[in-house]
Scaffold this active site. Structure first.
Site, mmCIF file in Angstrom:
data_model
loop_
_atom_site.group_PDB
_atom_site.id
_atom_site.type_symbol
_atom_site.label_atom_id
_atom_site.label_comp_id
_atom_site.label_asym_id
_atom_site.label_seq_id
_atom_site.Cartn_x
_atom_site.Cartn_y
_atom_site.Cartn_z
ATOM 1 N N LEU A 186 66.104 109.684 12.788
ATOM 2 C CA LEU A 186 64.882 109.459 12.441
ATOM 3 C C LEU A 186 63.952 108.831 13.476
ATOM 4 O O LEU A 186 62.538 108.940 13.337
ATOM 5 C CB LEU A 186 64.952 108.187 11.324
ATOM 6 N N ALA A 187 64.661 108.488 14.513
ATOM 7 C CA ALA A 187 63.869 107.976 15.803
ATOM 8 C C ALA A 187 63.025 109.043 16.248
ATOM 9 O O ALA A 187 63.537 110.183 16.338
ATOM 10 C CB ALA A 187 64.743 107.529 16.834
ATOM 11 N N ALA A 188 61.558 108.744 16.383
ATOM 12 C CA ALA A 188 60.611 109.728 16.770
ATOM 13 C C ALA A 188 59.433 109.149 17.249
ATOM 14 O O ALA A 188 59.266 107.903 16.761
ATOM 15 C CB ALA A 188 60.375 110.725 15.529
ATOM 16 N N ILE A 218 61.608 104.026 7.165
ATOM 17 C CA ILE A 218 62.676 104.934 6.487
ATOM 18 C C ILE A 218 64.070 104.445 6.795
ATOM 19 O O ILE A 218 64.795 104.415 5.964
ATOM 20 C CB ILE A 218 62.363 106.480 6.523
ATOM 21 N N SER A 274 58.789 117.163 9.015
ATOM 22 C CA SER A 274 57.699 117.042 8.283
ATOM 23 C C SER A 274 57.189 118.367 7.697
ATOM 24 O O SER A 274 57.597 119.533 8.240
ATOM 25 C CB SER A 274 56.596 116.150 8.823
ATOM 26 N N TYR A 314 52.524 117.159 17.308
ATOM 27 C CA TYR A 314 53.699 116.540 16.598
ATOM 28 C C TYR A 314 54.196 117.552 15.621
ATOM 29 O O TYR A 314 55.605 117.672 15.517
ATOM 30 C CB TYR A 314 53.121 115.609 15.281
ATOM 31 N N ARG A 369 47.747 115.700 -0.162
ATOM 32 C CA ARG A 369 48.806 115.557 0.265
ATOM 33 C C ARG A 369 49.931 115.390 -0.799
ATOM 34 O O ARG A 369 49.542 115.443 -1.931
ATOM 35 C CB ARG A 369 48.900 113.935 0.826
ATOM 36 N N ASP A 389 67.494 103.936 23.886
ATOM 37 C CA ASP A 389 66.478 104.832 23.550
ATOM 38 C C ASP A 389 67.302 106.303 23.371
ATOM 39 O O ASP A 389 68.088 106.518 24.146
ATOM 40 C CB ASP A 389 65.566 104.910 24.831
ATOM 41 N N ASP A 410 44.245 117.255 11.344
ATOM 42 C CA ASP A 410 44.771 117.045 10.046
ATOM 43 C C ASP A 410 44.726 118.458 9.481
ATOM 44 O O ASP A 410 43.814 119.122 9.392
ATOM 45 C CB ASP A 410 43.796 116.263 9.586
HETATM 46 N N1 NAD Z 1 56.923 107.985 7.201
HETATM 47 C C1 NAD Z 1 56.310 109.325 6.760
HETATM 48 O O1 NAD Z 1 55.574 109.372 5.971
HETATM 49 C C2 NAD Z 1 57.063 110.389 7.343
HETATM 50 C C3 NAD Z 1 56.825 111.772 7.113
HETATM 51 C C4 NAD Z 1 57.234 112.824 7.689
HETATM 52 C C5 NAD Z 1 58.392 112.707 8.611
HETATM 53 N N2 NAD Z 1 58.639 111.641 9.073
HETATM 54 C C6 NAD Z 1 59.760 111.291 9.890
HETATM 55 O O2 NAD Z 1 60.553 110.465 9.564
HETATM 56 C C7 NAD Z 1 61.282 109.533 10.450
HETATM 57 C C8 NAD Z 1 60.967 107.961 10.481
HETATM 58 O O3 NAD Z 1 59.770 107.745 10.183
HETATM 59 P P1 NAD Z 1 59.319 106.107 9.798
HETATM 60 O O4 NAD Z 1 58.190 106.402 9.062
HETATM 61 O O5 NAD Z 1 60.447 105.517 9.329
HETATM 62 O O6 NAD Z 1 58.911 105.733 11.392
HETATM 63 P P2 NAD Z 1 58.941 104.296 11.956
HETATM 64 O O7 NAD Z 1 58.056 104.359 13.030
HETATM 65 O O8 NAD Z 1 58.647 103.266 11.062
HETATM 66 O O9 NAD Z 1 60.239 104.164 12.464
HETATM 67 C C9 NAD Z 1 60.885 104.970 13.564
HETATM 68 C C10 NAD Z 1 61.809 104.135 14.499
HETATM 69 O O10 NAD Z 1 62.180 104.776 15.530
HETATM 70 C C11 NAD Z 1 62.239 103.871 16.696
HETATM 71 N N3 NAD Z 1 61.943 104.693 17.910
HETATM 72 C C12 NAD Z 1 60.760 105.730 18.426
HETATM 73 N N4 NAD Z 1 61.212 105.957 19.384
HETATM 74 C C13 NAD Z 1 62.173 105.830 19.743
HETATM 75 C C14 NAD Z 1 63.234 106.140 20.749
HETATM 76 N N5 NAD Z 1 62.514 106.916 21.898
HETATM 77 N N6 NAD Z 1 64.344 105.882 20.788
HETATM 78 C C15 NAD Z 1 65.109 105.058 19.878
HETATM 79 N N7 NAD Z 1 64.191 104.628 18.919
HETATM 80 C C16 NAD Z 1 63.185 104.948 18.831
HETATM 81 C C17 NAD Z 1 61.260 102.940 16.368
HETATM 82 O O11 NAD Z 1 61.367 101.567 17.016
HETATM 83 C C18 NAD Z 1 61.292 102.783 14.852
HETATM 84 O O12 NAD Z 1 61.936 101.491 14.483
HETATM 85 C C19 NAD Z 1 60.228 110.095 11.926
HETATM 86 O O13 NAD Z 1 61.266 110.936 12.436
HETATM 87 C C20 NAD Z 1 59.142 110.708 11.324
HETATM 88 O O14 NAD Z 1 58.562 111.668 12.179
HETATM 89 C C21 NAD Z 1 57.891 110.257 8.379
#
Ligand code: NAD
Length: 328
Positions: A90-92, A12, A134, A157, A222, A70, A288
Site C-alpha cells: 500500500l505504501a505509495a 487503508i 487505482s 500518478y 467518481r 522506506d 483530474d
Molecule cells: N485512498 C484512496 O482513495 C485510494 C484510491 C486508489 C488507490 N489507493 C492506493 O492505496 C494505497 C494506500 O492508500 P492510503 O489512502 O491508505 O494512503 P495513506 O497516505 O493514508 O497511507 C500510505 C502510507 O504509506 C506510507 N509511505 C508513503 N511512502 C512510503 C515509502 N516510500 N516507504 C514506506 N512507507 C511509505 C505513509 O507513511 C502512509 O502511512 C496507496 O498505494 C494508494 O495509491 C488509495
C-alpha cells in the site's frame, strides 16, 4: 500466515490491520516510513512492537510489529519481506496532485519502490503480492472502467501506478510471484482524517463550519467505495486461490457526481443534527478525469466479492467517526 503490510500506518493499512486482527491473524508486520501515517495512528488500532535493526528477519512474533523504513531502502525492504507469506503493498505516493507537483518523486516511490518490493518477494519466495492500484492508469476513458481497457494515464500518478501494474504482471509471468492488482475506486470512510480526497476533505471542512469548494461544475463522477468493502476485497485478493497475475476493478459500480455525493453528505449531516455548510464552485484541477466508475463483474466472478455499503450508510459512518474522533 505472516502478513506484511507496507504503508500499514496509513488509512487503508490501518483498516486492514484492524480487520486482520479481528479475524484472528497471528503475525502482522508493517513497513512504513512514517511520512504520512504515524506510530500514534497505528496505536489507534492496535498495540505493536518495534522491529529493531538486529531483530531476526524470520522472527514473526504474534501481534503487530512495526519496521520503520522506506520502500526505497532495499535493506529495509529485504528485512521486511523475509518470512512473509502475503505482502499487501500500500505504501505509495498517493493521489494525482502530489504527482503533478513532483513527477520524479512520484516515480521513485511508486515505480522503483514497487519494483524493490517485488524483487525482494521473488528472492524470499513470497507467495502472494497484492498491489494497490487505482483507476488512474486507465485515465481518460468512457466508463465503466474495466480490466480489458487499454490504459491512457492522464497524470504522473496514473503512469506510475500503471508501471507498478506492469511489474506485477512481469513478476508473475517471469518469477511466479502471485501478484494481484487491485484498482481501487475513491475510497472513503473511518480513519481517513488525514486524506485530501473529496469525502474526507468535505467532511472535515463541513464539521469545521467551512464552505465546501466543488471543483468545476460538480458533474465529474467518481465511484465512492467504503473502506470496509475495500478491506473485504483486499483480503479476498490476498487469500483466494487461483487469482495470481490478475487485475481487478474494486469499486461499487455506481457512478456518482461530486455534486450528488455532496448533497448526500449534507443530507446525512442534517439528519445527524449537524449544521450544513455552504458550497461553491471553483476551477477544475490539472490531471483530474471527468468520469470515473467501474464495472466490477470480474471481481464478483473471481473474487466472489461485491460492495455492500450504500453511499448514505458509508457517509453516515464516516461522519459519526469524524465527530467521535474529533479529528476536525
Ligand atoms: N485512498 C484512496 O482513495 C485510494 C484510491 C486508489 C488507490 N489507493 C492506493 O492505496 C494505497 C494506500 O492508500 P492510503 O489512502 O491508505 O494512503 P495513506 O497516505 O493514508 O497511507 C500510505 C502510507 O504509506 C506510507 N509511505 C508513503 N511512502 C512510503 C515509502 N516510500 N516507504 C514506506 N512507507 C511509505 C505513509 O507513511 C502512509 O502511512 C496507496 O498505494 C494508494 O495509491 C488509495
Amino acid at each position: 500466515m505472516n502478513w506484511l503490510i507496507t504503508g500499514g500506518c496509513g488509512f487503508i493499512g490501518r483498516a486492514l490491520i484492524a480487520r486482520l486482527l479481528d479475524e484472528g491473524a497471528q503475525a502482522v508486520r508493517v513497513l512504513d516510513n512514517l511520512s504520512v501515517g504515524s506510530r500514534a495512528d497505528l496505536a489507534q488500532v492496535t498495540d505493536f512492537t518495534e522491529m529493531g535493526d538486529r531483530a531476526g528477519n524470520d522472527n514473526w512474533p504474534d501481534g503487530v510489529t512495526l519496521l520503520e523504513g522506506d520502500i526505497l531502502d532495499t535493506q529495509a525492504v529485504t528485512q521486511a519481506v523475509s518470512g512473509a507469506d502475503i505482502v499487501v503493498h500500500l505504501a505509495a505516493n498517493t493521489g494525482v496532485g502530489p504527482s503533478v507537483e513532483d513527477p520524479m518523486g512520484d516515480c521513485r516511490t511508486n515505480v522503483v519502490g514497487t519494483l524493490n518490493m517485488l524483487e525482494a518477494c521473488r528472492h524470499a519466495g513470497t507467495k502472494r503480492f497484492v498491489f494497490a492500484s487505482s483507476g488512474a492508469p486507465l485515465g481518460v476513458q468512457t466508463p465503466p472502467l474495466h480490466e480489458e481497457m487499454a490504459p491512457h494515464p492522464a497524470s504522473p500518478y496514473g503512469a506510475s501506478k500503471l508501471a507498478g501494474e506492469g511489474y506485477c504482471s512481469a513478476y508473475y509471468h517471469c518469477f511466479g510471484v502471485e501478484t494481484v492488482v487491485l484498482r481501487f475506486g475513491n475510497v472513503y470512510g473511518e480513519g481517513s482524517g488525514h486524506k485530501q480526497s473529496v469525502v474526507a476533505k468535505f467532511t472535515k471542512q463541513a464539521l469545521s463550519g467551512e464552505r465546501l469548494e466543488i471543483y468545476g461544475d460538480g458533474t465529474q463522477t467518481r465511484d465512492f467505495i467504503h473502506i470496509s468493502d475495500l478491506i473485504d476485497a483486499v483480503i479476498r485478493a490476498a487469500t483466494k486461490p487461483g487469482v495470481g497475475g490478475e487485475t481487478f476493478q474494486i469499486a461499487t459500480a455506481q457512478e456518482t457526481t461530486v455534486s450528488e455525493m455532496t448533497k448526500a453528505l449534507l443530507a446525512v449531516m442534517k439528519d445527524e443534527g449537524l449544521t450544513e455548510p455552504e458550497t461553491y464552485f471553483g476551477p477544475m484541477r490539472d490531471g483530474d478525469v471527468m468520469r470515473n466508475f467501474s464495472d466490477t463483474s470480474k471481481a464478483r466472478e473471481k473474487l466472489e466479492w461485491v460492495s455492500q455499503v450504500s453511499l448514505e450508510d458509508g457517509l453516515r459512518r464516516t461522519i459519526r467517526y469524524f465527530v467521535a474522533a474529533d479529528t476536525v
